[in-house]
Design an enzyme around this catalytic site. Structure first.
Site, mmCIF file in Angstrom:
data_model
loop_
_atom_site.group_PDB
_atom_site.id
_atom_site.type_symbol
_atom_site.label_atom_id
_atom_site.label_comp_id
_atom_site.label_asym_id
_atom_site.label_seq_id
_atom_site.Cartn_x
_atom_site.Cartn_y
_atom_site.Cartn_z
ATOM 1 N N CYS A 6 -12.472 58.313 71.060
ATOM 2 C CA CYS A 6 -13.372 58.076 72.195
ATOM 3 C C CYS A 6 -14.522 57.151 71.778
ATOM 4 O O CYS A 6 -15.078 57.310 70.689
ATOM 5 C CB CYS A 6 -13.927 59.402 72.715
ATOM 6 S SG CYS A 6 -12.628 60.517 73.266
ATOM 7 N N GLU B 161 -9.486 67.038 68.075
ATOM 8 C CA GLU B 161 -8.863 67.360 69.364
ATOM 9 C C GLU B 161 -7.945 68.570 69.153
ATOM 10 O O GLU B 161 -6.886 68.452 68.520
ATOM 11 C CB GLU B 161 -8.079 66.130 69.853
ATOM 12 C CG GLU B 161 -7.131 66.377 71.004
ATOM 13 C CD GLU B 161 -7.754 67.088 72.198
ATOM 14 O OE1 GLU B 161 -8.804 66.667 72.695
ATOM 15 O OE2 GLU B 161 -7.164 68.108 72.640
ATOM 16 N N CYS C 273 -10.639 62.548 64.100
ATOM 17 C CA CYS C 273 -9.908 62.710 65.357
ATOM 18 C C CYS C 273 -9.111 61.449 65.635
ATOM 19 O O CYS C 273 -9.555 60.349 65.328
ATOM 20 C CB CYS C 273 -10.902 62.961 66.499
ATOM 21 S SG CYS C 273 -10.092 63.339 68.068
ATOM 22 N N CYS D 290 -17.985 58.783 70.837
ATOM 23 C CA CYS D 290 -18.010 59.960 69.948
ATOM 24 C C CYS D 290 -18.104 59.562 68.481
ATOM 25 O O CYS D 290 -17.316 58.748 68.004
ATOM 26 C CB CYS D 290 -16.752 60.795 70.202
ATOM 27 S SG CYS D 290 -16.559 62.163 69.042
ATOM 28 N N CYS E 216 -21.203 66.544 68.263
ATOM 29 C CA CYS E 216 -20.247 66.757 67.179
ATOM 30 C C CYS E 216 -20.177 65.553 66.261
ATOM 31 O O CYS E 216 -20.251 64.424 66.672
ATOM 32 C CB CYS E 216 -18.876 67.116 67.750
ATOM 33 S SG CYS E 216 -17.894 65.768 68.359
ATOM 34 N N GLU F 26 -17.730 70.382 60.544
ATOM 35 C CA GLU F 26 -18.891 71.116 61.071
ATOM 36 C C GLU F 26 -18.518 72.319 61.919
ATOM 37 O O GLU F 26 -17.495 72.322 62.592
ATOM 38 C CB GLU F 26 -19.696 70.187 61.984
ATOM 39 C CG GLU F 26 -20.244 68.983 61.293
ATOM 40 C CD GLU F 26 -20.944 68.045 62.271
ATOM 41 O OE1 GLU F 26 -21.347 66.972 61.835
ATOM 42 O OE2 GLU F 26 -21.086 68.386 63.464
ATOM 43 N N LEU G 229 -13.635 65.464 81.093
ATOM 44 C CA LEU G 229 -13.212 64.480 82.105
ATOM 45 C C LEU G 229 -14.009 63.169 81.967
ATOM 46 O O LEU G 229 -13.444 62.096 81.831
ATOM 47 C CB LEU G 229 -13.379 65.088 83.504
ATOM 48 C CG LEU G 229 -12.711 64.312 84.622
ATOM 49 C CD1 LEU G 229 -11.192 64.303 84.472
ATOM 50 C CD2 LEU G 229 -13.096 64.902 85.986
ATOM 51 N N CYS H 192 -19.128 77.293 67.789
ATOM 52 C CA CYS H 192 -18.384 76.084 68.108
ATOM 53 C C CYS H 192 -17.619 75.669 66.857
ATOM 54 O O CYS H 192 -18.230 75.439 65.811
ATOM 55 C CB CYS H 192 -19.393 75.014 68.539
ATOM 56 S SG CYS H 192 -18.680 73.398 68.787
HETATM 57 N N1 SAH Z 1 -11.849 66.796 71.307
HETATM 58 C C1 SAH Z 1 -12.245 67.770 72.247
HETATM 59 C C2 SAH Z 1 -13.220 68.774 71.680
HETATM 60 C C3 SAH Z 1 -14.264 68.252 70.755
HETATM 61 S S1 SAH Z 1 -15.473 67.156 71.387
HETATM 62 C C4 SAH Z 1 -12.829 67.112 73.479
HETATM 63 O O1 SAH Z 1 -13.060 65.911 73.464
HETATM 64 O O2 SAH Z 1 -13.003 67.827 74.466
HETATM 65 C C5 SAH Z 1 -16.538 68.300 72.187
HETATM 66 C C6 SAH Z 1 -17.458 67.695 73.226
HETATM 67 O O3 SAH Z 1 -18.468 66.898 72.594
HETATM 68 C C7 SAH Z 1 -16.716 66.800 74.224
HETATM 69 O O4 SAH Z 1 -16.921 67.233 75.540
HETATM 70 C C8 SAH Z 1 -17.332 65.470 73.944
HETATM 71 O O5 SAH Z 1 -17.344 64.721 75.091
HETATM 72 C C9 SAH Z 1 -18.748 65.813 73.435
HETATM 73 N N2 SAH Z 1 -19.387 64.683 72.761
HETATM 74 C C10 SAH Z 1 -18.853 63.808 71.893
HETATM 75 N N3 SAH Z 1 -19.761 62.868 71.540
HETATM 76 C C11 SAH Z 1 -20.902 63.167 72.197
HETATM 77 C C12 SAH Z 1 -22.200 62.570 72.262
HETATM 78 N N4 SAH Z 1 -22.517 61.490 71.556
HETATM 79 N N5 SAH Z 1 -23.132 63.152 73.062
HETATM 80 C C13 SAH Z 1 -22.826 64.275 73.769
HETATM 81 N N6 SAH Z 1 -21.637 64.871 73.741
HETATM 82 C C14 SAH Z 1 -20.669 64.330 72.983
HETATM 83 FE FE1 SF4 Z 2 -11.884 63.347 69.526
HETATM 84 FE FE2 SF4 Z 2 -13.186 64.869 71.347
HETATM 85 FE FE3 SF4 Z 2 -14.516 63.036 69.858
HETATM 86 FE FE4 SF4 Z 2 -12.830 62.228 71.755
HETATM 87 S S1 SF4 Z 2 -14.724 63.425 72.049
HETATM 88 S S2 SF4 Z 2 -12.948 61.393 69.656
HETATM 89 S S3 SF4 Z 2 -11.236 63.759 71.621
HETATM 90 S S4 SF4 Z 2 -13.501 64.857 69.108
#
Ligand code: SAH
Ligand code: SF4
Length: 355
Positions: free
Chosen positions: A124, A171, A120, A127, A344, A87, A226, A113
């Protein structure tokens, strides 16, 4: 899979394609005209076009789905040469300009973006991208082509300013070499000419790689995801926090070369009942003491199957007020494109079902 012309800097292309003034012309076709095929490149001799077509593709991406939100956000599902998808998002923001007489005027400002991986490895727990595991790194050309494809689709002229945030799927620091190459290609004067200042790399906090990115001195900004103020909760949310704990991230940020006028952005994903209390806000203030920081609070965006919940607006505002009252800059990310599966990984999931 053939390489794309967008995988290479101008200098690298000049080493592969002769005479070099042709490369300058090709660069114009790629980044000023957004050419889609070699046939578009009218001033390149046919014989050279045919030769190039045997070795390279022009743009390695195809738009396979597109969702537009009422606020102007457009989310794209893009397919690569091997059929895999990822995406990219077109975000419309407003910028307030003030002239010398103090008159203000609102101007549209755009940010793209981009993704850096399919899936990934970080995993997390909140995510959606993480749920499908890791498939592969994107090439530099696939990263660059996201910006070209979205600018083209929105008739955005090459010399209009655009910001890039590496906050799509994946990431970025786990794909550091291709990321660094893409950053370099974006910066090329004869290409899109997007300075490092307009590019923000978001990372889940691989502290050793933050140092490496800093050493490369590319002039980019960083945003740190963070999300938690103690290692116990952070390890639950981001498993690799066990290897790269909060302290190691803060130390790496302090070593990172930043423009003295700028701040390091800390993203804090707020999850109801997990990290939305004022005790966490107090700890956050302490943790960021001495860093030129800006905090961006993000509402957790739920999706089917998750155990986490979106925080209330009141808790979000109280958290923000606490930080501001204690001297931290803090914004709440307005949920851009909330009506179009905003976070994302969510368009890919919706379009393809189970990942
Ligand atoms: N991997 C990197 C960049 C991609 S994720 C990172 O983690 O920073 C980009 C952002 O999307 C991150 O800040 C992540 O915390 C956020 N994100 C992921 N899942 C989400 C969700 N369900 N709701 C809101 N933000 C989310
Ligand atoms: Fe990967 Fe960022 Fe999603 Fe964590 S929040 S799984 S680092 S894309």
């Amino acid at each position: 899979m053939k390489p794309s012309l967008m995988d290479f800097t101008q200098k690298e292309l000049m080493a592969q394609i002769k005479p070099s003034f042709r490369v300058k012309q090709i660069y114009g076709w790629l980044y000023h005209q957004y050419a889609e095929s070699f046939d578009d490149m009218k001033n390149i001799p046919k014989a050279l076009r045919e030769e190039l077509a045997k070795k390279y593709v022009v743009n390695p991406l195809k738009i396979v789905n597109k969702e537009e939100s009422s606020d102007g956000t457009i989310k794209y599902l893009l397919q690569m040469q091997d059929g895999k998808t990822m995406e990219a998002v077109w975000l419309k923001m407003k910028e307030t300009l003030t002239d010398e007489a103090g008159n203000t005027q609102q101007e549209a400002k755009y940010t793209i973006c981009v993704s850096t991986q399919v899936g990934c490895k970080v995993g997390c727990s909140f995510c959606l991208t993480a749920k499908g595991g890791f498939t592969r790194d994107l090439t530099a050309g696939e990263i660059v082509a996201q910006v070209v494809t979205l600018k083209r689709d929105n008739n955005h002229k090459h010399n209009r300013k655009i910001n890039i945030v590496y906050m799509g799927m994946g990431e970025p620091l786990d794909n550091l070499d291709n990321l660094a190459k893409a950053i370099e290609i974006f910066k090329e004067d004869d290409g899109l000419c997007i300075s490092g200042k307009r590019q923000t790399v978001s990372t889940s906090g691989l502290s050793t790689k933050i140092d490496k990115l800093g050493e490369m001195d590319l002039g980019v900004h960083i945003a740190i995801s963070l999300h938690a103020v103690d290692d116990k909760l952070r390890s639950e949310l981001i498993p690799m926090n066990k290897a790269h704990n909060i302290n190691s991230i803060i130390e790496a940020v302090k070593r990172f070369p930043i423009d003295t006028r700028k701040r390091v952005m800390f993203e804090y994903l707020v999850i109801k009942g997990k990290n939305d209390d004022l005790g966490s806000a107090r700890k956050l203030v302490k943790l960021l003491h001495g860093i030129k920081a800006k905090v961006n609070l993000i509402y957790f965006n739920p999706y089917p199957g998750t155990d986490y919940n979106r925080p209330s607006r009141d808790d979000m505002v109280a958290f923000q007020e606490y930080l501001i009252n204690h001297g931290l800059l803090c914004t709440i990310r307005d949920s851009k494109g909330i009506d179009i599966s905003a976070a994302c990984g969510q368009l890919k999931e919706k379009s393809e079902g189970e990942i």
